[in-house]
Write a protein that holds these residues in place. Structure first.
Motif, PDB file in Angstrom:
ATOM      1  N   GLY A 150      -9.549  -2.964   3.055  1.00  0.00           N
ATOM      2  CA  GLY A 150      -8.845  -2.202   4.080  1.00  0.00           C
ATOM      3  C   GLY A 150      -9.741  -1.609   5.148  1.00  0.00           C
ATOM      4  O   GLY A 150      -9.262  -1.165   6.183  1.00  0.00           O
ATOM      5  N   ARG A 169      -3.893   4.608   6.157  1.00  0.00           N
ATOM      6  CA  ARG A 169      -3.676   4.023   4.841  1.00  0.00           C
ATOM      7  C   ARG A 169      -3.450   2.540   5.108  1.00  0.00           C
ATOM      8  O   ARG A 169      -2.518   2.168   5.825  1.00  0.00           O
ATOM      9  CB  ARG A 169      -2.451   4.625   4.155  1.00  0.00           C
ATOM     10  N   VAL A 170      -4.314   1.704   4.585  1.00  0.00           N
ATOM     11  CA  VAL A 170      -4.270   0.277   4.899  1.00  0.00           C
ATOM     12  C   VAL A 170      -3.850  -0.515   3.672  1.00  0.00           C
ATOM     13  O   VAL A 170      -4.335  -0.279   2.568  1.00  0.00           O
ATOM     14  CB  VAL A 170      -5.648  -0.216   5.393  1.00  0.00           C
ATOM     15  N   ARG A 171      -2.936  -1.443   3.910  1.00  0.00           N
ATOM     16  CA  ARG A 171      -2.547  -2.405   2.878  1.00  0.00           C
ATOM     17  C   ARG A 171      -2.874  -3.793   3.415  1.00  0.00           C
ATOM     18  O   ARG A 171      -2.475  -4.134   4.532  1.00  0.00           O
ATOM     19  CB  ARG A 171      -1.061  -2.309   2.560  1.00  0.00           C
ATOM     20  N   VAL A 172      -3.604  -4.573   2.620  1.00  0.00           N
ATOM     21  CA  VAL A 172      -3.972  -5.926   2.999  1.00  0.00           C
ATOM     22  C   VAL A 172      -3.271  -6.887   2.062  1.00  0.00           C
ATOM     23  O   VAL A 172      -3.273  -6.705   0.847  1.00  0.00           O
ATOM     24  CB  VAL A 172      -5.505  -6.126   2.923  1.00  0.00           C
ATOM     25  N   ALA A 173      -2.658  -7.921   2.653  1.00  0.00           N
ATOM     26  CA  ALA A 173      -2.013  -8.978   1.880  1.00  0.00           C
ATOM     27  C   ALA A 173      -2.465 -10.303   2.477  1.00  0.00           C
ATOM     28  O   ALA A 173      -1.946 -10.738   3.509  1.00  0.00           O
ATOM     29  CB  ALA A 173      -0.496  -8.845   1.933  1.00  0.00           C
ATOM     30  N   ALA A 200      -2.392  -7.383   7.489  1.00  0.00           N
ATOM     31  CA  ALA A 200      -2.643  -6.001   7.084  1.00  0.00           C
ATOM     32  C   ALA A 200      -1.706  -5.069   7.846  1.00  0.00           C
ATOM     33  O   ALA A 200      -1.226  -5.388   8.926  1.00  0.00           O
ATOM     34  CB  ALA A 200      -4.094  -5.605   7.357  1.00  0.00           C
ATOM     35  N   GLN A 201      -1.461  -3.925   7.221  1.00  0.00           N
ATOM     36  CA  GLN A 201      -0.675  -2.862   7.837  1.00  0.00           C
ATOM     37  C   GLN A 201      -1.488  -1.581   7.709  1.00  0.00           C
ATOM     38  O   GLN A 201      -1.973  -1.256   6.623  1.00  0.00           O
ATOM     39  CB  GLN A 201       0.660  -2.692   7.117  1.00  0.00           C
ATOM     40  N   ALA A 202      -1.639  -0.873   8.827  1.00  0.00           N
ATOM     41  CA  ALA A 202      -2.346   0.407   8.831  1.00  0.00           C
ATOM     42  C   ALA A 202      -1.357   1.483   9.257  1.00  0.00           C
ATOM     43  O   ALA A 202      -0.788   1.415  10.342  1.00  0.00           O
ATOM     44  CB  ALA A 202      -3.528   0.364   9.788  1.00  0.00           C
ATOM     45  N   THR A 213       2.178   3.002  13.167  1.00  0.00           N
ATOM     46  CA  THR A 213       1.954   1.944  12.199  1.00  0.00           C
ATOM     47  C   THR A 213       1.491   0.749  13.008  1.00  0.00           C
ATOM     48  O   THR A 213       2.082   0.417  14.035  1.00  0.00           O
ATOM     49  CB  THR A 213       3.233   1.605  11.418  1.00  0.00           C
TER      50      THR A 213
END
Length: 138
Positions: A25, A91-95, A99-101, A107
């Motif tokens: 992230g 807050r980062v989510r990586v798939a 990614a979404q921050a 957002t």
């Protein structure tokens, strides 16, 4: 005011290391920090460099001006400036390659491009049971 905005972005995101072996992230978070630092500085060219080419084209088409001008002037520029002032450590989510921050005021969605990350949407507001409403997107 740009120096104050830049300082807020830098302080909020200063703890993000840029070393090669960082958690997944951190690189997307650094891309978001670069984008909002450029916005806060009024550096539209640098902010546009953090966007995918498709997003740049859409911004220019919708604004009827260069991406750099669109991100730093008018309603869009004002909205992004406001969001830049309220950023917090994301807050980062990586798939995989996406990614979404989630920041305090925004957002941001990103995609892996080569060895880095580019923004596919920014200025996004969640809407219950509907897609995000984004100010900057392809």
């Amino acid at each position: 005011m740009a120096a104050r905005s830049r300082a807020m972005v830098v302080v909020a995101l200063a703890a993000l290391p840029l070393a090669a072996c960082t958690p997944p992230g951190d690189a997307p978070a650094a891309a978001v920090a670069d984008f909002y630092t450029a916005v806060a500085d009024g550096d539209g060219a640098a902010a546009c460099a953090d966007l995918t080419p498709a997003v740049v084209a859409t911004v220019e088409e919708e604004a009827g001006s260069s991406c750099a001008d669109a991100l730093t002037t008018g309603e869009l520029g004002d909205d992004l400036q406001d969001r830049a002032q309220g950023t917090t450590a994301p807050r980062v989510r990586v798939a995989g390659r996406q990614a979404q921050a989630v920041l305090g005021t925004d957002t941001v969605f990103l995609t892996r491009s080569g060895s880095g990350w580019l923004i596919t949407a920014a200025g996004c507001t969640p809407r219950p049971e509907r897609p995000y409403d984004c100010e900057v997107e392809a």
